[in-house]
Write an enzyme that holds these catalytic residues in place. Structure first.
Site, mmCIF file in Angstrom:
data_model
loop_
_atom_site.group_PDB
_atom_site.id
_atom_site.type_symbol
_atom_site.label_atom_id
_atom_site.label_comp_id
_atom_site.label_asym_id
_atom_site.label_seq_id
_atom_site.Cartn_x
_atom_site.Cartn_y
_atom_site.Cartn_z
ATOM 1 N N HIS A 41 1.006 15.191 -0.029
ATOM 2 C CA HIS A 41 2.444 15.017 -0.280
ATOM 3 C C HIS A 41 2.758 15.205 -1.752
ATOM 4 O O HIS A 41 3.172 14.279 -2.449
ATOM 5 C CB HIS A 41 2.909 13.635 0.195
ATOM 6 N N CYS A 105 -9.641 11.348 7.244
ATOM 7 C CA CYS A 105 -10.390 10.457 6.351
ATOM 8 C C CYS A 105 -11.237 9.502 7.198
ATOM 9 O O CYS A 105 -10.732 8.891 8.151
ATOM 10 C CB CYS A 105 -9.406 9.656 5.495
ATOM 11 N N HIS A 133 5.283 7.260 10.019
ATOM 12 C CA HIS A 133 4.237 7.890 9.202
ATOM 13 C C HIS A 133 3.216 8.570 10.121
ATOM 14 O O HIS A 133 2.809 7.987 11.140
ATOM 15 C CB HIS A 133 3.553 6.830 8.333
ATOM 16 N N GLU A 135 0.061 8.924 9.993
ATOM 17 C CA GLU A 135 -1.169 8.150 10.282
ATOM 18 C C GLU A 135 -0.908 7.181 11.433
ATOM 19 O O GLU A 135 -1.729 7.061 12.359
ATOM 20 C CB GLU A 135 -1.615 7.376 9.031
ATOM 21 N N SER A 172 -3.581 2.329 6.647
ATOM 22 C CA SER A 172 -4.527 2.203 5.528
ATOM 23 C C SER A 172 -3.878 1.944 4.174
ATOM 24 O O SER A 172 -4.536 1.449 3.263
ATOM 25 C CB SER A 172 -5.376 3.474 5.440
ATOM 26 N N CYS A 200 -7.408 0.425 3.301
ATOM 27 C CA CYS A 200 -8.635 1.036 2.772
ATOM 28 C C CYS A 200 -8.941 0.570 1.347
ATOM 29 O O CYS A 200 -8.055 0.099 0.620
ATOM 30 C CB CYS A 200 -8.554 2.549 2.843
ATOM 31 N N ASN A 231 2.672 6.226 -0.215
ATOM 32 C CA ASN A 231 1.870 5.299 -1.015
ATOM 33 C C ASN A 231 2.345 5.265 -2.456
ATOM 34 O O ASN A 231 2.228 4.246 -3.135
ATOM 35 C CB ASN A 231 0.366 5.586 -0.854
HETATM 36 FE FE1 SF4 Z 1 -8.467 7.587 3.247
HETATM 37 FE FE2 SF4 Z 1 -7.407 5.484 2.048
HETATM 38 FE FE3 SF4 Z 1 -7.021 7.890 1.083
HETATM 39 FE FE4 SF4 Z 1 -5.846 7.206 3.359
HETATM 40 S S1 SF4 Z 1 -5.468 6.324 1.335
HETATM 41 S S2 SF4 Z 1 -6.870 9.125 2.920
HETATM 42 S S3 SF4 Z 1 -7.445 5.923 4.238
HETATM 43 S S4 SF4 Z 1 -9.006 6.819 1.218
#
Ligand code: SF4
Length: 296
Positions: A41, A105, A133, A135, A172, A200, A231
């Protein structure tokens, strides 16, 4: 001015791994490397990838059907992003008959595995995350029709009676303190609920490092990353919650030098999809700014 750069600023290992996988195919001579939705992104990085013949097809949530020519199918490889996809999406992509590479991932894979194991035993899964999202959309696909997504206390109150057991996981990239708060509330409603903190390590480190910047004296925080990167937006929110003036920018050109002269020490962090070359240029430009107090 003094610039404090968070150690964890920039690509997380999962994103870096997905990019390396796509680049390896490109260097191998594949005519095109196609990714099911944007690999990352960040528009500046996407431009760079385009020049390496790595192109996005599909849509942000990995739900749209792909419109590919016979030639593209023949000469391209289709790469799944770090966010992962649902089992249904995997089946669909494989049915296209193209070379296929899953760059999900491994940390997302662990969450999917956890949900799948619960679903096999007839358990309900509650995912703390953003229902829009990719994910979360992918993870829901592993819940065997017994998945629920929550983002707030109100969402938990609205959950139906859940029979067969409940397990809670997290997207995550969520806030650790929010997961702890909401999992506590979920337990009050479903005392037998199993709670799995699946945020994560890279996300946790980024959140801890931001607090460190504040402790080390950052008077303001510059958060670098795409405005549509979830994020990065969360990092900016966390900085604001620490009562620090926060500037969310995508590139060094967006720095307001006059404004930044108000600070002697500035902390810099960046989302998981921000490349180092952008962080370096922001750091350099900030470091060259003379704080007001030193000149006036
Ligand atoms: Fe993997 Fe964490 Fe990166 Fe997502 S944020 S791709 S779970 S390491």
């Amino acid at each position: 001015m003094k610039v404090l750069r968070a150690k964890s600023a920039g690509f997380c290992w999962g994103v870096e791994r997905a990019i390396r996988i796509a680049e390896a195919y490109s260097q191998e001579g594949k005519q095109k490397v196609l990714t099911d939705g944007p690999l990352i992104h960040n528009s500046q990085m996407m431009e760079r990838l385009e020049s390496e013949r790595i192109h996005e097809v599909g849509d942000y949530t990995s739900e749209a059907e792909l419109d590919l020519s016979a030639e593209e199918k023949e000469n391209s490889v289709l790469v799944v992003r770090a966010h992962g996809i649902s089992p249904e999406r995997r089946k669909y992509l494989k049915s296209l008959g193209m070379e296929f590479k899953d760059a999900t991932c491994p940390d997302v894979g662990v969450i999917a595995g956890r949900i799948k194991a619960g679903a096999r035993k007839g358990k309900n899964t509650v995912i703390f995350g953003d229902p829009k999202h990719p994910e979360v959309i992918g993870l829901l696909g592993y819940a065997g029709g017994r998945g629920h997504v929550v983002q707030s206390e109100e969402d938990i109150a609205r959950l139906p009676e859940l029979e067969g057991g409940v397990a809670m996981v997290s997207q995550s990239t969520m806030f650790v303190h929010e997961f702890e708060r909401l999992s506590g509330i979920l337990r009050e409603r479903y005392p037998e609920a199993e709670i799995y903190d699946t945020i994560c390590g890279a996300t946790k480190e980024r959140q801890t490092d931001l607090r460190k910047l504040v402790q080390e004296g950052a008077e303001a925080i510059v958060v670098i990353g795409g405005h549509h990167s979830a994020n990065t937006r969360k990092l900016a929110k966390l900085a604001e919650d620490h009562d620090r003036p926060t500037y969310h920018i995508e590139t060094a050109e967006q720095i307001d030098e006059e404004e930044m002269r108000r600070y002697a020490v500035v902390g810099v962090t960046a989302g998981a999809s921000t490349p180092d070359f952008i962080i370096d240029s922001v750091e350099k430009r900030l470091a060259a700014i003379e704080p007001m107090a030193m000149t006036e």
